[in-house]
Enzyme design. Structure first.
Site, short mmCIF file in Angstrom:
data_model
loop_
_atom_site.label_atom_id
_atom_site.label_comp_id
_atom_site.label_asym_id
_atom_site.label_seq_id
_atom_site.Cartn_x
_atom_site.Cartn_y
_atom_site.Cartn_z
CG HIS A 4 -5.60 -2.72 0.09
ND1 HIS A 4 -4.73 -2.43 -0.95
CD2 HIS A 4 -5.20 -1.94 1.14
CE1 HIS A 4 -3.84 -1.53 -0.54
NE2 HIS A 4 -4.10 -1.23 0.72
CB SER B 10 -0.96 -0.04 1.19
OG SER B 10 -2.00 0.89 1.04
CD GLU C 12 -5.25 -4.45 -3.77
OE1 GLU C 12 -5.16 -3.35 -3.18
OE2 GLU C 12 -4.29 -5.18 -4.01
#
Length: 272
Positions: free
Chosen positions: A252, A157, A217
């Protein structure tokens, strides 16, 4: 501490932990180091620096520990794992990581924060990488038997954004990079300016990048990762190797455990 009997003693035996404060900004970092039980190679152990260490250090430690027992079959060699986290037990310390993992900029354009709160200070990645280069890595390399030519940086991330930034701007710091679900979108995708300036032909040694994202995602994160891989694969020169995995059915939160084994196999293969 060495010695002792039983499972609990073994867990403590190969993990060392301390707090480091950066000299420039006096920021506190929780450092954890997992040391392989296998004998030290002549050239030193490979080493993996793990961002968001509070969350991901245990995962990397356990995956490498289990798979390296049969390295010839798994492709995952014994390696030292260094978790770079923050004081306390919070997995993702937003107020710290947003600053450390994001590029500096004279202007900032961001979407609303998911929790509705204001974004914390950002743009401190250069100071963070300076801490790693000038303070953390020298300490690790003077304390443990490390192979200077087999060093990896992992980030997910915003940590993935930091990993890409390190590769584009301070390529010499590591030879392998693992960027999972990188936040390419940050500040109008400002990381792409660093990509445009990066010169593969100027690399003096081999560099490997593993890029991953989950198919579930946000669509823009998937397409941004796809596009980055397409561009980088086109410049796949003698000294640069890139691999990409779009993990089907992963989101995610689940994408890191799903992709870690393939990522480790890729960065631990040295034919360059």
């Amino acid at each position: 501490m060495r010695g002792g009997k039983g499972v609990k003693a073994e867990v403590r035996e190969d993990v060392e932990e301390w707090t480091m404060h950066s000299k420039a900004e006096n920021r506190a970092y929780r450092i954890r180091v997992a040391i392989p039980k296998q004998s030290e190679p002549i050239e030193g152990y490979p080493i993996i620096y793990v961002l968001d260490g509070n969350a991901y250090f245990p995962l990397f430690r356990d995956v490498v520990r289990m798979q390296s027992v049969r390295a010839g079959h798994t492709g995952v060699n014994p390696a030292i794992i260094v978790g770079i986290g923050y004081p306390g037990e919070q997995d993702f310390a937003t107020e710290y990581r947003v600053y450390d993992y994001t590029p500096p900029s004279s202007s900032l354009t961001l979407p609303p924060k998911p929790d509705g709160k204001p974004w914390p200070p950002s743009g401190g990645v250069n100071q963070f990488l300076r801490f790693i280069e000038e303070e953390l890595k020298p300490h690790i390399e003077s304390t443990f038997w490390v192979d200077p030519k087999k060093q990896t940086l992992f980030g997910h991330s915003l940590g993935g954004l930091c990993t890409l930034y390190a590769m584009f701007t301070k390529t010499h710091l590591f030879q392998q990079y693992i960027a999972i679900s990188p936040s390419i979108w940050w500040n109008d995708s400002c990381i792409l300016f660093e990509e445009q300036k990066w010169k593969v032909e100027e690399l003096s040694e081999g560099v490997r990048l593993f890029l991953g994202v989950g198919s579930l995602e946000k669509p823009h994160m998937v397409s941004e990762a796809q596009d980055l891989y397409k561009r980088l694969s086109q410049m796949n020169k003698r000294n640069f190797y890139v691999d990409y995995l779009e993990a089907e059915g992963e989101n995610h939160a689940s994408v890191v455990p799903t992709t870690i084994s393939r990522a480790l196999r890729f960065v631990m293969v040295h034919k360059n």
